[in-house]
Design an enzyme around this catalytic site. Structure first.
Site, short mmCIF file in Angstrom:
data_model
loop_
_atom_site.label_atom_id
_atom_site.label_comp_id
_atom_site.label_asym_id
_atom_site.label_seq_id
_atom_site.Cartn_x
_atom_site.Cartn_y
_atom_site.Cartn_z
N GLU A 183 -6.99 -14.23 15.39
CA GLU A 183 -6.86 -13.26 14.30
C GLU A 183 -8.23 -12.89 13.76
O GLU A 183 -9.16 -13.71 13.77
CB GLU A 183 -5.98 -13.85 13.18
N ARG A 241 0.81 -1.23 0.00
CA ARG A 241 0.00 0.00 0.00
C ARG A 241 0.84 1.28 0.00
O ARG A 241 0.32 2.37 -0.21
CB ARG A 241 -0.95 0.00 1.21
N THR A 284 3.90 -14.27 10.50
CA THR A 284 4.76 -13.72 11.56
C THR A 284 5.46 -14.82 12.36
O THR A 284 6.59 -14.63 12.81
CB THR A 284 3.93 -12.83 12.51
C1 UD1 Z 1 -0.20 -9.16 13.39
C2 UD1 Z 1 -0.77 -10.06 14.47
C3 UD1 Z 1 -2.07 -9.45 15.00
C4 UD1 Z 1 -1.83 -8.04 15.50
C5 UD1 Z 1 -1.19 -7.20 14.40
C6 UD1 Z 1 -0.79 -5.86 14.93
C7 UD1 Z 1 -0.09 -12.26 13.80
C8 UD1 Z 1 -0.50 -13.54 13.19
N1 UD1 Z 1 -1.03 -11.35 13.92
O1 UD1 Z 1 -1.13 -9.11 12.33
O2 UD1 Z 1 -2.56 -10.25 16.05
O3 UD1 Z 1 -3.04 -7.46 15.94
O4 UD1 Z 1 0.00 -7.85 13.92
O5 UD1 Z 1 -0.38 -5.05 13.86
O6 UD1 Z 1 1.04 -12.10 14.19
N2 UD1 Z 1 5.98 -9.90 8.59
C9 UD1 Z 1 7.11 -10.58 8.21
N3 UD1 Z 1 6.96 -11.78 7.61
C10 UD1 Z 1 5.75 -12.33 7.40
C11 UD1 Z 1 4.60 -11.62 7.79
C12 UD1 Z 1 4.75 -10.40 8.39
O7 UD1 Z 1 8.23 -10.10 8.40
O8 UD1 Z 1 5.71 -13.45 6.86
C13 UD1 Z 1 6.15 -8.60 9.24
C14 UD1 Z 1 5.48 -7.48 8.48
O9 UD1 Z 1 6.36 -6.91 7.56
C15 UD1 Z 1 5.13 -6.53 9.60
C16 UD1 Z 1 4.87 -7.44 10.78
O10 UD1 Z 1 5.51 -8.66 10.48
O11 UD1 Z 1 6.22 -5.70 9.92
C17 UD1 Z 1 3.40 -7.67 11.05
O12 UD1 Z 1 2.81 -8.20 9.89
P1 UD1 Z 1 1.34 -7.82 9.47
O13 UD1 Z 1 0.98 -8.61 8.26
O14 UD1 Z 1 1.18 -6.36 9.45
O15 UD1 Z 1 0.52 -8.33 10.73
P2 UD1 Z 1 -0.69 -9.31 10.79
O16 UD1 Z 1 -0.20 -10.70 10.58
O17 UD1 Z 1 -1.76 -8.82 9.92
#
Ligand code: UD1
Ligand code: CA
Length: 479
Positions: free
Chosen positions: A172, A32, A100
């Site tokens: 989630e 985004r 994550t």
């Molecule tokens: C995650 C949490 C959610 C929380 C939210 C807060 C999980 C499963 N969920 O959501 O409970 O409310 O954060 O913002 O953890 N990232 C990686 N590798 C990946 C996926 C993500 O490095 O494979 C990084 C992203 O770049 C980001 C962070 O992890 O910096 C969080 O990822 P994002 O997709 O925003 O979070 P959610 O999984 O949606």
């Protein structure tokens, strides 16, 4: 307000027997942002988002920081490796990005078993070290500590599910049922956990969920299964847990960050005409009774002494302004690596430009459309209008006339001009360097000076004025 607080090695392990290792998730794409730059390298207050996070880790006196990279990994790693710091910085790659939990799994080989792990995100830049310190204390080397917040609109976030007071799981958004979706307490994405427990739980993750991802948040249910206490610390400050996904959110957090800095300055006694119209992109230190008018930007390291006044619309970078100096509106000061120093009680601007290596003594006056570069002006020297001083040494009380310049560049070399004390340079003069004007000398207006002027002498170098009597101006010819 410094981004990097110095680490005192004597107090390097403030967390008792539990060293802290920070894991920063930074592999996500940031679609985004619609930018070629990886999201975590987008800048807030001129500093990449992930560098803010690292600065916080530095303040925590963490033993190491593990950055998990994926999208734009080469770029992110190169940018962070360049900034240094006392923290042991490690990179691990996550390719592809499977969630994550999968991200943190990649860090396992480089994490010790003896520490407490603090999980942060590279796109959440404004968490305060104090908040994390409290979370680490709550973890206490044995519990799972989650940072949570109540949000009026919790859509999209992981909900904190409790039985009574006790946290039982995080569900989630996409996996939550209608009742769970009414929960307003969400997981911020930040937690503290003993490394040994984290490793054990990460090995048990699966991707049997609505998104087919490995959720880090599933460790909560494993903690409950294993009889480990799950403690939630709720913050009231949404800014500290706000992540950035879009240019709008980036701009909003920029304002929040600037407001935080403005409040800190005002609490220290600085008078800001409008805290909403101030930008600090670096480190601003102020003495007592400093006043700053609207729309000023401070970059790099700037120090303002007691009673300094900064007029509206000034940009000041890497400079020291000594006590009582007045910087009038629309002045641009850029000290660069050499820095700029403005002496006590000096008057600068409006519309002045001070470049790297400008060293101005007490009471110096630099007026409108005057540029000073790599030059020293002793106390009381004045250049009030339309002038250029480059590579010059200017003595006390020198008066440098309007429209006069040092010709300091012969096309190949930069050459110096020396103007001794009490010299008066008239208007519209060119001083062709290298050249010296001796103490008390005078240069007549309109002169091009190529030879040294002796002390006390008048140097004039221009066409002599002549008169043709009764001069008839051309008349228009009849057509
Ligand atoms: C995650 C949490 C959610 C929380 C939210 C807060 C999980 C499963 N969920 O959501 O409970 O409310 O954060 O913002 O953890 N990232 C990686 N590798 C990946 C996926 C993500 O490095 O494979 C990084 C992203 O770049 C980001 C962070 O992890 O910096 C969080 O990822 P994002 O997709 O925003 O979070 P959610 O999984 O949606
Ligand atoms: Ca996600």
């Amino acid at each position: 307000m410094s981004l990097f607080q110095p680490t005192d090695p004597a107090t390097h392990n403030p967390h008792g027997q539990h060293p802290v290792d920070v894991v920063i998730m930074a592999a996500g794409k940031g679609t985004r942002m619609k930018s070629r730059l990886p999201k975590v390298l987008q800048r807030l207050a001129h500093v990449p988002l992930v560098q803010h996070v690292l600065a916080t880790a530095q303040q925590l006196q963490a033993r190491s920081a593990v950055v998990i990279t994926g999208h734009g990994a080469d770029q992110v790693e190169a940018a962070l490796a360049a900034i240094g710091g006392t923290l042991a910085l490690k990179f691990v790659r996550q390719e592809p990005q499977l969630g994550t939990g999968h991200a943190v799994q990649q860090a396992v080989p480089v994490l010790g078993d003896d520490g407490v792990v603090v999980v942060l995100s590279g796109d959440v830049p404004l968490t305060l070290a104090d908040t994390l310190q409290a979370l680490i204390a709550l973890c206490d080397g044995q519990h799972l500590a989650l940072l949570t917040i109540d949000l009026p609109d919790p859509t999209g976030y992981g909900r904190v599910v409790r039985t009574g007071d006790a946290v039982t799981t995080i569900v989630e958004h996409k996996d939550a049922n209608a009742r769970q979706r009414t929960i307003t307490e969400i997981y911020s994405g930040i937690l503290a956990v003993p490394a040994a427990l984290l490793k054990r739980w990460l090995a048990r993750l699966d991707n049997q969920n609505a998104q087919g991802e490995y959720y880090l948040t599933d460790i909560v249910k494993f903690a409950v299964q294993d009889g480990v206490r799950v403690l939630a610390q709720k913050t009231e400050d949404a800014v500290q847990v706000a992540g950035i996904n879009s240019p709008v959110q980036l701009a909003e957090l920029e304002r929040a960050y600037q407001r935080r800095q403005a409040l800190a300055l005002m609490e220290a006694g600085v008078r800001l005409a409008d805290p909403a119209r101030l930008d600090i992109r670096g480190h601003l230190r102020c003495g007592m009774d400093v006043e700053i008018d609207v729309n000023c930007i401070f970059e790099g390291a700037v120090t303002l002494g007691d009673n300094v006044t900064i007029g509206a619309h000034c940009v000041l970078a890497d400079c020291t302004i000594e006590a009582g100096a007045v910087i009038h509106p629309f002045t641009h000061i850029d000290g660069g690596a050499q820095g700029v120093r403005v002496g006590e009680g000096a008057l600068i601007g409006p519309f002045a430009r001070l470049r790297p290596g400008a060293q101005l003594g007490a009471g110096v006056h630099i007026g409108n459309f005057v540029e000073v570069k790599n030059s020293t002006l002793a106390a009381g020297a004045k250049a009030n209008h339309l002038a250029y001083l480059g590579d010059a040494t200017v003595g006390e009380r020198v008066n440098f006339g309007a429209g006069s310049i040092t010709a300091n560049y012969d096309g190949a070399n930069k050459l110096r001009t020396t103007i001794e004390a009490d010299v008066h340079v008239g208007s519209n003069c060119v001083l062709v360097a290298p050249v010296t004007l001796g103490a008390g000398a005078t240069v007549g207006g309109g002169s091009t000076i190529t030879k040294d002027v002796p002390s006390g002498a008048l140097g004039v170098a221009r066409g002599k004025q002549t008169h043709l009597a009764n001069w008839a101006r051309p008349a228009k010819k009849p057509t």
